[in-house]
Design a protein around this motif. Structure first.
Motif, short mmCIF file in Angstrom:
data_model
loop_
_atom_site.label_atom_id
_atom_site.label_comp_id
_atom_site.label_asym_id
_atom_site.label_seq_id
_atom_site.Cartn_x
_atom_site.Cartn_y
_atom_site.Cartn_z
N THR A 111 0.84 -1.21 0.00
CA THR A 111 0.00 0.00 0.00
C THR A 111 0.87 1.25 0.00
O THR A 111 0.60 2.21 -0.73
N LEU B 67 -5.57 -2.01 5.36
CA LEU B 67 -6.53 -2.25 4.29
C LEU B 67 -6.71 -3.74 4.11
O LEU B 67 -5.73 -4.49 4.08
N LEU C 126 -8.72 -5.04 -2.99
CA LEU C 126 -8.57 -3.61 -3.23
C LEU C 126 -8.45 -3.41 -4.73
O LEU C 126 -7.83 -4.22 -5.42
#
Length: 190
Positions: free
Chosen positions: A51, A64, A68
Protein backbone atom coordinates in the motif's frame (compact mmCIF):
# COMPACT_ATOMS: atom_id res chain seq x y z
CA UNK A 1 10.40 26.20 -23.95
CA UNK A 2 7.80 23.44 -24.37
CA UNK A 3 4.92 23.95 -21.94
CA UNK A 4 2.78 21.13 -23.29
CA UNK A 5 1.32 19.06 -20.46
CA UNK A 6 1.63 15.30 -20.42
CA UNK A 7 -1.54 13.23 -20.43
CA UNK A 8 -0.83 12.34 -16.80
CA UNK A 9 -0.62 16.02 -15.86
CA UNK A 10 -3.89 16.72 -17.70
CA UNK A 11 -5.52 13.74 -15.98
CA UNK A 12 -4.43 14.73 -12.48
CA UNK A 13 -5.58 18.33 -13.03
CA UNK A 14 -9.05 17.22 -14.12
CA UNK A 15 -8.62 18.17 -17.78
CA UNK A 16 -9.65 16.05 -20.75
CA UNK A 17 -6.93 13.47 -21.38
CA UNK A 18 -6.26 10.34 -23.42
CA UNK A 19 -6.37 7.22 -21.20
CA UNK A 20 -4.62 5.27 -23.97
CA UNK A 21 -1.44 7.27 -23.45
CA UNK A 22 1.61 5.01 -23.10
CA UNK A 23 2.68 6.43 -19.71
CA UNK A 24 -0.84 6.01 -18.32
CA UNK A 25 -1.19 2.46 -19.64
CA UNK A 26 2.12 1.61 -18.00
CA UNK A 27 0.96 3.20 -14.73
CA UNK A 28 -2.24 1.14 -14.70
CA UNK A 29 -0.28 -2.04 -15.43
CA UNK A 30 2.16 -1.34 -12.59
CA UNK A 31 -0.75 -0.64 -10.23
CA UNK A 32 -2.46 -3.90 -11.21
CA UNK A 33 0.72 -5.85 -10.54
CA UNK A 34 0.94 -4.38 -7.03
CA UNK A 35 -2.79 -4.91 -6.48
CA UNK A 36 -2.45 -8.55 -7.52
CA UNK A 37 0.28 -9.02 -4.90
CA UNK A 38 -1.77 -7.14 -2.29
CA UNK A 39 -4.96 -9.11 -2.91
CA UNK A 40 -3.14 -12.44 -2.78
CA UNK A 41 -1.08 -11.79 0.33
CA UNK A 42 -2.05 -13.25 3.70
CA UNK A 43 0.64 -11.14 5.42
CA UNK A 44 -0.75 -7.85 6.75
CA UNK A 45 2.74 -6.30 6.97
CA UNK A 46 3.39 -7.14 3.32
CA UNK A 47 0.02 -5.60 2.37
CA UNK A 48 0.93 -2.45 4.31
CA UNK A 49 4.26 -2.24 2.47
CA UNK A 50 2.54 -2.70 -0.89
CA UNK A 51 0.00 0.00 0.00
CA UNK A 52 2.82 2.41 0.84
CA UNK A 53 4.42 1.65 -2.56
CA UNK A 54 1.10 2.03 -4.37
CA UNK A 55 -0.48 5.10 -2.75
CA UNK A 56 0.81 8.64 -3.23
CA UNK A 57 1.07 9.11 0.54
CA UNK A 58 -0.11 7.44 3.73
CA UNK A 59 0.09 7.79 7.45
CA UNK A 60 2.18 5.26 9.33
CA UNK A 61 -0.78 3.47 10.89
CA UNK A 62 -2.91 2.14 8.02
CA UNK A 63 -4.74 -1.11 7.43
CA UNK A 64 -6.53 -2.25 4.29
CA UNK A 65 -8.28 -5.56 3.74
CA UNK A 66 -8.16 -7.32 0.39
CA UNK A 67 -9.63 -7.06 -2.16
CA UNK A 68 -8.57 -3.61 -3.23
CA UNK A 69 -8.94 -1.99 -6.66
CA UNK A 70 -7.32 1.22 -7.94
CA UNK A 71 -6.63 2.85 -11.29
CA UNK A 72 -3.13 4.16 -10.54
CA UNK A 73 -2.70 4.40 -6.78
CA UNK A 74 -0.36 7.38 -6.91
CA UNK A 75 -3.30 9.82 -6.70
CA UNK A 76 -4.52 8.32 -3.40
CA UNK A 77 -3.51 10.09 -0.18
CA UNK A 78 -4.68 8.80 3.20
CA UNK A 79 -3.91 10.11 6.66
CA UNK A 80 -2.84 8.48 9.87
CA UNK A 81 -5.03 5.71 11.31
CA UNK A 82 -6.75 4.83 8.02
CA UNK A 83 -8.80 1.64 7.66
CA UNK A 84 -10.50 0.19 4.58
CA UNK A 85 -12.53 -2.99 4.84
CA UNK A 86 -12.98 -5.59 2.07
CA UNK A 87 -13.70 -4.56 -1.50
CA UNK A 88 -12.58 -0.91 -1.57
CA UNK A 89 -12.45 0.69 -5.03
CA UNK A 90 -10.51 3.89 -5.72
CA UNK A 91 -10.80 5.23 -9.28
CA UNK A 92 -8.00 7.71 -8.77
CA UNK A 93 -7.46 9.56 -12.02
CA UNK A 94 -7.67 12.73 -9.93
CA UNK A 95 -6.49 13.00 -6.34
CA UNK A 96 -8.47 11.17 -3.69
CA UNK A 97 -7.47 12.65 -0.35
CA UNK A 98 -8.70 11.23 2.96
CA UNK A 99 -7.84 12.70 6.36
CA UNK A 100 -6.76 10.98 9.54
CA UNK A 101 -8.86 8.51 11.55
CA UNK A 102 -11.00 7.52 8.57
CA UNK A 103 -12.83 4.21 8.21
CA UNK A 104 -14.27 2.69 5.05
CA UNK A 105 -16.73 -0.18 5.49
CA UNK A 106 -16.90 -3.04 2.95
CA UNK A 107 -17.40 -2.26 -0.74
CA UNK A 108 -16.95 1.50 -0.55
CA UNK A 109 -16.38 3.02 -3.98
CA UNK A 110 -14.61 6.35 -4.57
CA UNK A 111 -14.89 7.51 -8.19
CA UNK A 112 -12.85 10.53 -9.27
CA UNK A 113 -13.22 9.41 -12.91
CA UNK A 114 -15.99 10.68 -15.16
CA UNK A 115 -16.81 11.04 -18.84
CA UNK A 116 -18.27 13.78 -21.03
CA UNK A 117 -22.06 13.87 -21.21
CA UNK A 118 -22.01 14.93 -24.86
CA UNK A 119 -21.94 11.69 -26.91
CA UNK A 120 -19.55 13.06 -29.55
CA UNK A 121 -17.02 14.03 -26.90
CA UNK A 122 -17.56 10.77 -25.01
CA UNK A 123 -17.04 8.72 -28.19
CA UNK A 124 -13.71 10.49 -28.79
CA UNK A 125 -12.22 8.28 -26.06
CA UNK A 126 -11.11 11.25 -23.99
CA UNK A 127 -12.17 11.47 -20.36
CA UNK A 128 -11.60 13.61 -17.29
CA UNK A 129 -12.05 13.56 -13.55
CA UNK A 130 -12.68 15.61 -10.46
CA UNK A 131 -10.88 15.21 -7.12
CA UNK A 132 -12.48 13.74 -4.01
CA UNK A 133 -11.60 15.06 -0.56
CA UNK A 134 -12.75 13.51 2.72
CA UNK A 135 -11.88 15.16 6.04
CA UNK A 136 -10.70 13.74 9.34
CA UNK A 137 -12.70 11.24 11.42
CA UNK A 138 -14.91 10.10 8.54
CA UNK A 139 -16.84 6.85 8.59
CA UNK A 140 -18.08 5.71 5.19
CA UNK A 141 -20.72 2.99 5.44
CA UNK A 142 -20.80 -0.25 3.47
CA UNK A 143 -21.53 0.00 -0.22
CA UNK A 144 -21.45 3.80 -0.25
CA UNK A 145 -20.44 5.47 -3.50
CA UNK A 146 -18.65 8.84 -3.53
CA UNK A 147 -18.84 10.52 -6.95
CA UNK A 148 -16.34 12.84 -8.70
CA UNK A 149 -15.81 16.30 -7.25
CA UNK A 150 -17.24 15.57 -3.79
CA UNK A 151 -15.72 17.11 -0.67
CA UNK A 152 -16.81 15.88 2.76
CA UNK A 153 -15.87 17.80 5.89
CA UNK A 154 -14.56 16.46 9.18
CA UNK A 155 -16.53 14.00 11.33
CA UNK A 156 -18.87 12.99 8.50
CA UNK A 157 -20.72 9.68 8.64
CA UNK A 158 -22.00 8.31 5.33
CA UNK A 159 -24.81 5.76 5.63
CA UNK A 160 -24.53 2.35 4.02
CA UNK A 161 -25.56 2.34 0.38
CA UNK A 162 -25.51 6.14 0.06
CA UNK A 163 -24.73 7.71 -3.30
CA UNK A 164 -22.91 10.96 -2.56
CA UNK A 165 -23.38 13.27 -5.54
CA UNK A 166 -22.48 16.60 -3.91
CA UNK A 167 -20.30 18.04 -1.16
CA UNK A 168 -21.22 18.31 2.53
CA UNK A 169 -19.69 20.19 5.44
CA UNK A 170 -18.50 18.83 8.77
CA UNK A 171 -20.36 17.08 11.59
CA UNK A 172 -23.23 15.50 9.65
CA UNK A 173 -24.67 12.08 8.97
CA UNK A 174 -25.66 11.72 5.32
CA UNK A 175 -27.55 8.88 3.68
CA UNK A 176 -29.76 8.02 0.73
CA UNK A 177 -29.67 8.23 -3.04
CA UNK A 178 -28.83 10.97 -3.60
CA UNK A 179 -27.32 11.48 -0.16
CA UNK A 180 -28.77 14.20 2.04
CA UNK A 181 -28.20 15.29 5.62
CA UNK A 182 -30.26 13.17 7.99
CA UNK A 183 -28.66 14.27 11.25
CA UNK A 184 -26.27 16.85 12.66
CA UNK A 185 -23.50 15.45 14.87
CA UNK A 186 -22.94 17.33 18.12
CA UNK A 187 -19.19 17.31 18.66
CA UNK A 188 -17.97 17.08 22.23
CA UNK A 189 -15.01 19.29 23.03
CA UNK A 190 -11.96 17.54 24.42
Amino acid sequence: MDTKMTEREKMTKGLMYDPGDEELCKGRTEARQLIHRFNNSMDKLERKDITKQLFGSTGEKIYLEPTLRVDYGYNIHVGENFYANFGAIFLDICPITIGKNAMLAPNVQLYSATHPIDPTERNSGLEFGKPITIGDNAWIGGGAIILPGVTLGDNVVVGSGAVVTRSFGSNVVIAGNPAKVIKEIPVKSE
